[in-house]
Scaffold this active site. Structure first.
Site, PDB file in Angstrom:
ATOM      1  CD  GLU A 150      39.444  45.782  33.853  1.00 37.10           C
ATOM      2  OE1 GLU A 150      40.305  46.651  34.034  1.00 37.10           O
ATOM      3  OE2 GLU A 150      38.225  46.022  33.819  1.00 37.10           O
TER       4      GLU A 150
ATOM      5  CD  GLU B 134      34.630  44.824  36.799  1.00 35.88           C
ATOM      6  OE1 GLU B 134      34.927  46.007  36.540  1.00 35.88           O
ATOM      7  OE2 GLU B 134      35.352  44.062  37.463  1.00 35.88           O
TER       8      GLU B 134
HETATM    9  C1  BG6 Z   1      37.235  48.063  36.592  1.00 40.21           C
HETATM   10  C2  BG6 Z   1      37.724  47.295  37.801  1.00 40.21           C
HETATM   11  O1  BG6 Z   1      38.182  48.003  35.600  1.00 40.21           O
HETATM   12  O2  BG6 Z   1      36.975  49.423  36.813  1.00 40.21           O
HETATM   13  C3  BG6 Z   1      36.949  47.664  39.057  1.00 40.21           C
HETATM   14  O3  BG6 Z   1      37.660  45.907  37.574  1.00 40.21           O
HETATM   15  C4  BG6 Z   1      36.873  49.165  39.195  1.00 40.21           C
HETATM   16  O4  BG6 Z   1      37.563  47.066  40.165  1.00 40.21           O
HETATM   17  C5  BG6 Z   1      36.241  49.796  37.962  1.00 40.21           C
HETATM   18  O5  BG6 Z   1      36.152  49.507  40.347  1.00 40.21           O
HETATM   19  C6  BG6 Z   1      36.253  51.327  38.041  1.00 40.21           C
HETATM   20  O6  BG6 Z   1      37.582  51.760  37.974  1.00 40.21           O
HETATM   21  P1  BG6 Z   1      38.228  53.023  38.690  1.00 40.21           P
HETATM   22  O7  BG6 Z   1      39.662  52.974  38.290  1.00 40.21           O
HETATM   23  O8  BG6 Z   1      37.535  54.212  38.157  1.00 40.21           O
HETATM   24  O9  BG6 Z   1      38.071  52.840  40.153  1.00 40.21           O
END
Ligand code: BG6
Length: 454
Positions: free
Chosen positions: A206, A359
């Site tokens: 990302e 993801e």
């Molecule tokens: C994704 C990331 O975009 O979002 C992860 O690659 C992250 O590392 C996940 O844990 C959740 O995001 P956040 O900002 O709510 O912790």
């Protein structure tokens, strides 16, 4: 200072959705002759579909001062007062560095065949460049052996935001193409040492997020607020790092190592950037365009709904009503159709034949119930809906080859610290005990049937 505002108030590429595009199924003439399909039958994924789960190094490893690991920009950021919502840091996190064997057992119990994790650059090159730290790489050696012993295919990400601090201090981090070159050197080294066991490498996770949030809005590490033209140069250096890394991995890794993930320039991006467009050479564009073997898409939430418009760019963005539903993170709006449209559109515009959903998952305010179980029904609802749409995409031939559920276990959620829980396994961060949530049985069942349905 921790602003408390949602990071996803800002647009990012992965996770958009389009309104007004309707797929109509042609009505076949012999429809009537066929027995009606069982409306309740589970809908299958392709036979060779890869089911997986994902984590990242800084979010789970802990052991930040062990075996010669250097500091990363996230160590510095998390230790700066006011940056993390619950005032925590990831010094210990899930203690995965010491508990990796137990965690591999959890992965195995899920029934997945693949695991996406990230390698911490500051473990391998504590200074970012220069001499490697053999003990840092040894950890990944051990992890890989454990995964393979348990029949789990490793997918490694080389950069999940933990830039070595010395690179930030000496050259301004991603503001300099020196960092792009250092990244390529690290990528080549890892490929040389580990591609006997890692067959699939994601270069960068990302880019849009960590560049905009870290160098533009200052809410992620390293916390800078650069003007647009400089920010665009950071984007360029990251894209260049990806291209250089692809070349380094091809040069140093085993033949057949598959590489993916990139943000690439389009004419549309350059036109949009206008006078703030980054400076680059034709040679650099060639490097950035080094062919990828696959693209990874992180799909969580719809960022825009658009309506067709007569004027450029051909659509207008619609406002979200305040009542639009979201999960336990404010930014995580519920839009299962993103799991259909994003891969479908990406396959078409990038002309790619291998996509991984690198993801997808959700936070949940899950708790341990009186009977000791964790009933994360909202997570199951979310997953069921997104997977139904993903199945719709694969059934129409969209080339999604695998899916990595975020995340294996609750972990350090960046600026939210340990407040947000995205795991399939609940983690008690005091005792480090892991408990399977109800979603573990749900996911295990989907995998066993290779289908989503009743
Ligand atoms: C994704 C990331 O975009 O979002 C992860 O690659 C992250 O590392 C996940 O844990 C959740 O995001 P956040 O900002 O709510 O912790």
């Amino acid at each position: 200072m921790f602003t408390g505002y949602s990071r996803r108030h800002f647009a990012k590429l992965a996770g958009f959705s389009a309104l007004g595009m309707v797929a109509t199924a042609a009505k076949s003439a012999d429809n009537e002759a066929k027995p009606a399909a069982d409306r309740h039958a589970p809908a299958s994924f392709p036979n060779d579909f890869i089911w997986g789960t994902a984590t990242s190094a800084y979010q789970i490893e802990g052991a930040v001062n062990e075996d010669g690991r250097g500091r990363s920009i996230w160590d510095t950021f998390a230790h700066t007062p006011g940056k993390i919502g619950d005032h925590s840091n990831a010094d210990r996190a899930n203690d995965h560095y010491h508990r990796y064997k137990e965690d591999v057992r959890l992965i195995k119990e899920l029934g997945v065949k693949a695991y996406r994790f990230s390698i911490a650059w500051p473990r391998v090159f504590p200074e970012g460049t220069g001499a490697p730290n053999p003990k840092g790489l040894d950890f990944y050696d051990r992890l890989l052996d454990e995964l393979l012993k348990n029949g789990i295919e490793p997918f490694a990400t080389l950069y999940h935001w933990d830039l070595p601090q010395p690179l930030q201090d000496k050259v301004g981090g991603w503001r300099s193409s020196e960092t792009s070159k250092a990244f390529a050197n690290y990528a080549g080294y890892v490929a040389e040492r580990l591609s006997d066991r890692i067959k699939n490498i994601f270069t960068i996770n990302e880019a849009g997020r960590f560049v905009n949030f870290g160098y533009g809005w200052g809410i992620d590490a390293p916390g800078l607020k650069l003007p647009q033209a400089e920010l665009n140069q950071v984007h360029h250096n990251v894209a260049l790092a990806h291209g250089l890394a692809v070349q380094a991995i091809r040069a140093k890794g085993r033949a057949g190592t598959k590489i993916g993930v990139a943000d690439k320039y389009t004419d549309g991006y350059l036109a949009y950037a206008g006078k703030d467009a980054p400076k680059y050479t034709a040679e650099e564009l060639k490097i950035i365009s080094s062919p990828n073997d696959f693209v990874g898409l992180n799909i969580y939430a719809p960022q825009f709904y658009v309506a067709a418009a007569d004027r450029a760019p051909g659509f207008s963005v619609l406002p979200f009503p305040a009542s639009f539903p979201h999960m336990n993170s404010e930014w995580l709006r519920i839009g299962p159709e993103t799991a259909y449209w994003v891969p479908r559109i990406a396959a078409k515009i990038w002309n790619i034949d291998t996509i991984y959903i690198s993801e997808n998952g959700t936070s949940s305010a899950d708790k341990i119930a009186a009977d000791g179980n964790v009933y994360d029904l909202d997570r199951i609802m979310y997953l069921r809906n997104y997977l139904t749409q993903l199945q719709r995409a694969t059934s129409e031939g969209v080339p999604v080859r695998g899916y990595f559920l975020w995340s294996l276990m609750d972990n350090f959620e960046w600026i939210f610290g340990f407040e947000k829980r995205f795991g399939l396994y609940r983690v008690d961060f005091k005792t480090q005990r892991r408990i399977p949530k109800l979603s573990v049985s749900f996911y295990r069942d989907v995998i066993a049937r290779n289908a989503i349905g009743i």
